[in-house]
Write an enzyme that holds these catalytic residues in place. Structure first.
Site, short mmCIF file in Angstrom:
data_model
loop_
_atom_site.label_atom_id
_atom_site.label_comp_id
_atom_site.label_asym_id
_atom_site.label_seq_id
_atom_site.Cartn_x
_atom_site.Cartn_y
_atom_site.Cartn_z
N GLY A 72 90.70 -48.68 44.83
CA GLY A 72 92.08 -48.39 45.19
C GLY A 72 92.92 -49.66 45.16
O GLY A 72 92.41 -50.76 45.39
N HIS A 114 98.55 -50.76 53.25
CA HIS A 114 99.04 -51.88 52.43
C HIS A 114 100.55 -51.79 52.24
O HIS A 114 101.25 -52.80 52.30
CB HIS A 114 98.39 -51.85 51.04
CG HIS A 114 97.07 -52.56 50.97
ND1 HIS A 114 96.93 -53.89 51.26
CD2 HIS A 114 95.84 -52.12 50.64
CE1 HIS A 114 95.66 -54.24 51.11
NE2 HIS A 114 94.97 -53.18 50.73
N GLN A 142 99.79 -55.32 46.61
CA GLN A 142 98.72 -56.27 46.33
C GLN A 142 98.95 -57.03 45.03
O GLN A 142 98.31 -58.06 44.79
CB GLN A 142 97.37 -55.53 46.25
CG GLN A 142 96.91 -55.01 47.60
CD GLN A 142 95.60 -54.26 47.46
OE1 GLN A 142 95.59 -53.10 47.11
NE2 GLN A 142 94.49 -54.92 47.76
N HIS A 154 93.87 -46.52 53.91
CA HIS A 154 93.78 -47.96 53.66
C HIS A 154 94.93 -48.41 52.74
O HIS A 154 95.59 -49.43 53.02
CB HIS A 154 92.41 -48.25 53.02
CG HIS A 154 92.20 -49.67 52.59
ND1 HIS A 154 91.27 -50.49 53.19
CD2 HIS A 154 92.79 -50.42 51.61
CE1 HIS A 154 91.30 -51.68 52.59
NE2 HIS A 154 92.21 -51.67 51.63
N GLU A 155 95.18 -47.65 51.67
CA GLU A 155 96.21 -48.05 50.70
C GLU A 155 97.62 -47.87 51.28
O GLU A 155 98.50 -48.69 51.02
CB GLU A 155 96.05 -47.26 49.39
CG GLU A 155 94.70 -47.42 48.68
CD GLU A 155 94.29 -48.86 48.47
OE1 GLU A 155 95.17 -49.74 48.40
OE2 GLU A 155 93.08 -49.12 48.39
N CYS A 158 88.35 -54.98 50.72
CA CYS A 158 89.70 -55.01 50.15
C CYS A 158 89.80 -56.16 49.16
O CYS A 158 89.35 -57.27 49.45
CB CYS A 158 90.73 -55.17 51.26
SG CYS A 158 92.42 -55.18 50.66
N LEU A 159 90.41 -55.89 48.04
CA LEU A 159 90.64 -56.91 47.02
C LEU A 159 91.45 -58.08 47.59
O LEU A 159 91.31 -59.22 47.16
CB LEU A 159 91.39 -56.27 45.85
CG LEU A 159 91.55 -57.07 44.57
CD1 LEU A 159 90.19 -57.59 44.11
CD2 LEU A 159 92.17 -56.20 43.51
C1 QAP Z 1 89.93 -49.75 49.68
O1 QAP Z 1 89.10 -51.38 48.23
C2 QAP Z 1 88.71 -49.13 50.30
O2 QAP Z 1 85.73 -57.74 48.50
C3 QAP Z 1 89.74 -50.14 48.25
O3 QAP Z 1 85.52 -59.18 46.26
C4 QAP Z 1 87.52 -49.85 50.42
O4 QAP Z 1 88.90 -51.39 46.04
C5 QAP Z 1 88.77 -47.88 50.79
C6 QAP Z 1 87.17 -55.37 46.15
C7 QAP Z 1 86.42 -49.26 51.00
C8 QAP Z 1 87.66 -47.29 51.37
C9 QAP Z 1 86.48 -47.98 51.48
C10 QAP Z 1 86.72 -55.92 47.32
C11 QAP Z 1 87.07 -56.10 44.99
C12 QAP Z 1 87.78 -54.02 46.08
C13 QAP Z 1 86.17 -57.18 47.36
C14 QAP Z 1 88.70 -51.95 47.07
C15 QAP Z 1 86.07 -57.93 46.17
C16 QAP Z 1 86.52 -57.38 45.00
C17 QAP Z 1 88.07 -53.28 47.18
CO CO Z 2 92.97 -53.06 50.23
#
Ligand code: QAP
Ligand code: CO
Length: 256
Positions: free
Chosen positions: A134, A226, A139, A222-223, A180-181
């Site tokens: 997501g 943001h 971001q 979560h999004e 999270c990215l």
């Molecule tokens: C949000 O998160 C989410 O640490 C989306 O080094 C996450 O796409 C919702 C990411 C978990 C529900 C459960 C994270 C990429 C991406 C990192 C993501 C990273 C590179 C996270």
């Molecule tokens: Co995030």
């Protein structure tokens, strides 16, 4: 000068507060700009620079006797009080004001045009590259209310949420380990309502609704956070969040 402080404490306090507000408004962003990422570093920088400046001016004024005695004592008292108050106001700024300023800066999308669709495509590319499931427009530094998502393993279920809104359909909470990215490398458990109803526009600007549970419910919340300037680490304890923040800042400095 204690005498003056006793005679006109309100004046001294008002001047001191003004001086401190000026310091924070001017010096703090400058400190951040010059790479003092950690709040503590920026605080020392801003405090140090402004105090040096004020003392220099007071000394200069005293030596040259360019100011009447009373004005000089007023200045001395102001410097003293502002010096005491600055750390507390910095903490207040960091904890209360700064998060609020950063929040709610996104604008809803008025018209879903080709520019928006191009942005959406770019967001998918960034998300798939990460890789992530997501991504919110904030971001990638676009302050519009747009979210892209793909929960599939093979990039086959792209979802677009423009101007998303959701409501909780249950009081039941579910814990999920979120990442999270924008907080790379850190994963922590977060409790969120387990079932939500989502309303949004699709990439053609058509409104749609859906009921979400499980990962989809977690991810959309979560999004949407943001878009409101909130990160999953904001749900953690101050200690945990600060530890993550410090580690990220350290990584950032090493990369710079
Ligand atoms: C949000 O998160 C989410 O640490 C989306 O080094 C996450 O796409 C919702 C990411 C978990 C529900 C459960 C994270 C990429 C991406 C990192 C993501 C990273 C590179 C996270
Ligand atoms: Co995030």
């Amino acid at each position: 000068d204690l005498g003056l402080f006793l005679r006109s404490p309100l004046l001294v306090l008002a001047l001191a507060l003004g001086a401190v507000a000026l310091k924070i408004a001017l010096l703090y962003p400058i400190a951040r700009f010059f790479g003092f990422c950690a709040p503590a570093d920026a605080l020392v920088f801003a405090l140090g620079l402004s105090q040096v400046g004020e003392f220099a001016f007071v000394l200069f004024a005293a030596a040259g006797q360019i100011l009447p005695r009373d004005t000089l004592s007023l200045l001395n008292a102001t410097v003293a009080v502002s010096m005491l108050a600055t750390p507390f106001l910095m903490i207040l700024y960091e904890r209360v004001l700064a998060p609020r300023l950063a929040r709610g800066k996104t604008r809803p999308v008025d018209v879903v045009d080709d520019g928006i669709r191009q942005l959406i495509d770019d967001m998918f590319e960034t998300m798939y590259d990460a890789p992530g499931i997501g991504l919110a427009a904030t971001q990638v530094n676009v302050h519009k209310r747009i979210v892209v998502m793909d929960l599939s393993e093979d990039k086959t279920e792209p979802r677009v949420f423009i101007n998303p809104e959701f409501e909780f359909l249950t009081d039941e909470m579910e814990q999920y380990q979120e990442g999270c990215l924008s907080v790379p490398g850190f994963y922590e458990n977060v409790d969120r309502p387990q079932k939500v109803k989502i309303k949004a526009l699709d990439r053609d600007g058509q409104p749609y609704e859906l009921t979400a549970e499980g990962l989809l419910a977690v991810c959309i919340q979560h999004e949407c956070d943001h878009l409101n300037g909130k990160l999953f680490v904001d749900y953690l304890s101050n200690i945990k969040r600060d530890r993550i923040k410090k580690k990220l800042e350290k990584l950032h400095r090493q990369q710079a």
